[in-house]
Design a protein around this motif. Sequence first.
Motif, PDB file in Angstrom:
ATOM      1  N   ARG A 139       0.013  -9.534   1.124  1.00  0.00           N
ATOM      2  CA  ARG A 139      -0.606  -8.630  -0.075  1.00  0.00           C
ATOM      3  C   ARG A 139      -1.356  -7.405   0.946  1.00  0.00           C
ATOM      4  NH1 ARG A 139      -0.988  -4.362  -3.171  1.00  0.00           N
ATOM      5  NH2 ARG A 139      -2.934  -4.029  -4.171  1.00  0.00           N
ATOM      6  N   GLU A 143       1.075  -4.678   2.558  1.00  0.00           N
ATOM      7  CA  GLU A 143       1.444  -4.038   1.169  1.00  0.00           C
ATOM      8  C   GLU A 143      -0.045  -3.133   1.391  1.00  0.00           C
ATOM      9  OE1 GLU A 143       1.917  -5.951  -2.188  1.00  0.00           O
ATOM     10  OE2 GLU A 143       3.725  -6.836  -1.924  1.00  0.00           O
ATOM     11  N   ILE A 144      -0.948  -3.331   1.416  1.00  0.00           N
ATOM     12  CA  ILE A 144      -2.606  -2.194   1.288  1.00  0.00           C
ATOM     13  C   ILE A 144      -2.423  -1.920   3.027  1.00  0.00           C
ATOM     14  CG2 ILE A 144      -5.172  -2.655   0.918  1.00  0.00           C
ATOM     15  CD1 ILE A 144      -4.988  -5.317  -0.319  1.00  0.00           C
ATOM     16  N   LEU A 158       0.060  -0.737   4.018  1.00  0.00           N
ATOM     17  CA  LEU A 158       1.182   0.547   4.413  1.00  0.00           C
ATOM     18  C   LEU A 158       0.622   1.526   3.488  1.00  0.00           C
ATOM     19  CD1 LEU A 158       4.200  -1.418   4.053  1.00  0.00           C
ATOM     20  CD2 LEU A 158       3.748  -0.299   5.921  1.00  0.00           C
ATOM     21  N   GLN A 159       0.035   1.046   2.394  1.00  0.00           N
ATOM     22  CA  GLN A 159      -0.748   1.800   1.133  1.00  0.00           C
ATOM     23  C   GLN A 159      -1.815   2.873   1.608  1.00  0.00           C
ATOM     24  OE1 GLN A 159      -1.878  -0.352  -2.114  1.00  0.00           O
ATOM     25  NE2 GLN A 159      -0.076  -0.806  -2.598  1.00  0.00           N
ATOM     26  N   ARG A 160      -2.827   2.056   3.231  1.00  0.00           N
ATOM     27  CA  ARG A 160      -3.635   3.422   3.088  1.00  0.00           C
ATOM     28  C   ARG A 160      -3.824   3.017   4.499  1.00  0.00           C
ATOM     29  NH1 ARG A 160      -9.416  -0.826   2.000  1.00  0.00           N
ATOM     30  NH2 ARG A 160     -10.082   0.730   2.993  1.00  0.00           N
ATOM     31  N   GLN A 161      -2.711   3.634   5.041  1.00  0.00           N
ATOM     32  CA  GLN A 161      -2.304   3.767   6.647  1.00  0.00           C
ATOM     33  C   GLN A 161      -2.985   5.005   7.414  1.00  0.00           C
ATOM     34  OE1 GLN A 161       1.633   5.221   7.770  1.00  0.00           O
ATOM     35  NE2 GLN A 161       2.213   3.876   5.616  1.00  0.00           N
ATOM     36  N   ASP A 162      -2.983   5.942   6.178  1.00  0.00           N
ATOM     37  CA  ASP A 162      -3.323   7.614   6.672  1.00  0.00           C
ATOM     38  C   ASP A 162      -4.593   7.254   6.392  1.00  0.00           C
ATOM     39  OD1 ASP A 162      -1.413   8.474   6.556  1.00  0.00           O
ATOM     40  OD2 ASP A 162      -1.431   9.741   4.225  1.00  0.00           O
ATOM     41  N   GLU A 163      -5.506   6.491   6.375  1.00  0.00           N
ATOM     42  CA  GLU A 163      -6.677   6.273   6.478  1.00  0.00           C
ATOM     43  C   GLU A 163      -6.879   5.791   7.991  1.00  0.00           C
ATOM     44  OE1 GLU A 163     -11.013   3.470   4.358  1.00  0.00           O
ATOM     45  OE2 GLU A 163      -8.663   3.432   3.421  1.00  0.00           O
ATOM     46  N   ILE A 189      -9.540  -4.802   4.021  1.00  0.00           N
ATOM     47  CA  ILE A 189      -7.807  -4.860   3.849  1.00  0.00           C
ATOM     48  C   ILE A 189      -7.914  -6.307   3.375  1.00  0.00           C
ATOM     49  CG2 ILE A 189      -5.940  -4.369   4.439  1.00  0.00           C
ATOM     50  CD1 ILE A 189      -6.863  -2.264   5.860  1.00  0.00           C
ATOM     51  N   GLU A 199      -9.663  -7.029   0.059  1.00  0.00           N
ATOM     52  CA  GLU A 199      -9.111  -6.463  -1.173  1.00  0.00           C
ATOM     53  C   GLU A 199      -7.758  -7.304  -1.780  1.00  0.00           C
ATOM     54  OE1 GLU A 199      -6.575  -2.034  -2.201  1.00  0.00           O
ATOM     55  OE2 GLU A 199      -7.886  -1.822  -0.847  1.00  0.00           O
TER      56      GLU A 199
END
Length: 513
Positions: free
Chosen positions: A66, A69-70, A72-77, A188, A191
């Motif tokens: 998990r 996954e998070i 990759l979702q928050r990679q820009d941050e 991360i 979360e």
Amino acid sequence: MSLYEPLESSDSRRHLQLRSPVTLQPIGELICANKEDVAEAIAKARQAQPAWAATSMKERAAIVERALEILLQRQDEVIDTVVKETGKARTDAMSMEVFSVADQLCYYAKNAGKFLAPRKRKAHGLLGLMKQVRIVYKPLGVVGLITPWNGPFVLVMNQACQAVLAGNTVVAKGSEVTPFSAKLAEDIFCEAGLPEGVLQVLLGDGETGAAIVSGGVDKVSFTGSVATGKKVAVAAAEQLIPCTLELGGNDAMIVCADADLDRAADGAWVGSCMNTGHYCCGTERIYVVKEIYDEFLGLILEKGKGLRQGPQHGWDEDVGAVFWDRQMAIIEAHVGDARAKGANILMGGRRNPDLEGLYYEPTVITEVENSMDIMILETFGPILCIQKVESEEEALRLANDSEFGLNGNVWTEDKTKGYELARAIDTGACSVNDMAVSYGIPAAPFGGKKNSGLGQVNGKKGLRGYCHEMPIVIDRFGGKMQNGYPYSAKSAEGMKKLMDFLWLKTPIGKWLS
């Protein structure tokens, strides 16, 4: 101007003003955890550890998946935070701090259960007929994790992932230069469902790290300088706890006469300048045999012309800022020493005059030798030091003439020769026809020799290093103990006859072993 400066505070904690290495402008305030904060965090981790150790590996791996996954979702941050604090090129931030972490999370989530599963081990000799041996991997407890500023997110995520998968809880501290990048690791994982207290990333400076090391943890994993690593080793020894130390490097590159010179020149630039040269297994010394030296140097100078530097290039930037003003001072001192001792600066050799931040131009230096600081010490900057040698044997001798031994690379189209040269370099790892890539391969144990460190991380060995490898011996058949009291001359004589039978009169003892 320092990138962090003390601020006045009304509490017992140290407050630091952080600045961007790109703009030199303030980017935040760091409030350092004090000794009491550290003690509270370790106590919280200690309380959380038994319940966490009782969870199944399947549950732990699901949290790590998990977290992937998070991420990759928050990679820009993650990229934005890392670039804000370090000034590294955005592509370096993506490859080192996102791709590498994602790959490692996936690898350990898939393989940790296999690596840490209880296993059978055959007892040798006669004992093998009478005893069963089981090896179980028990978590050590609370792990103290101290990480540096050059990989502020990846180095927390990678080691914390291994430690928690092994059933430990972790109290970590990133560098005071890059605290918020390190803190993202805790965010991360929390979360992703990691229970409270299993991973705590404290914000702080060297005093905070020292408090963790001496605060009653069960193992310390440290990445940083040789000087601080030795202090960590002393503190761990005084407490009789294990530690792993990944320290400095001064890695050598050997270019043979039969190398693919175009690829080797690319490897020299990336190996020396990736992450602005701020990575422990970066190339710092390049030895080129005389037959191809001129051609190789020409390629180096030609390829270096197009390197782009500065935030105005966005994703097209090649070489970012120097992350820390203290490192800039070291780079400048080493280049100045080399210049004073007769080295030739063919490219760069100065701060970039067109940029306001801590930018050092990609630099090529020749006529270097081992009397110069830049060839002896860790420079940790975007610099290629190239030395002409008479032969591969001389290159090997010079490569081994170092107090460091973390990584290295050899370039030749003869893979057998490359393998043999790599084996002969007195270093922790080596690559053939590539820059140092061993840390990016989770299956490969990573660690240094000599002043480059103690112990190894990553892979099966690294994961098991967060455990106590406990053998359990089980009697097969029961009955009267063979060597129980009372002792007697008769039983001693029987033992002598048995030894003669096993190892002198017959080959049975050797066969059973």
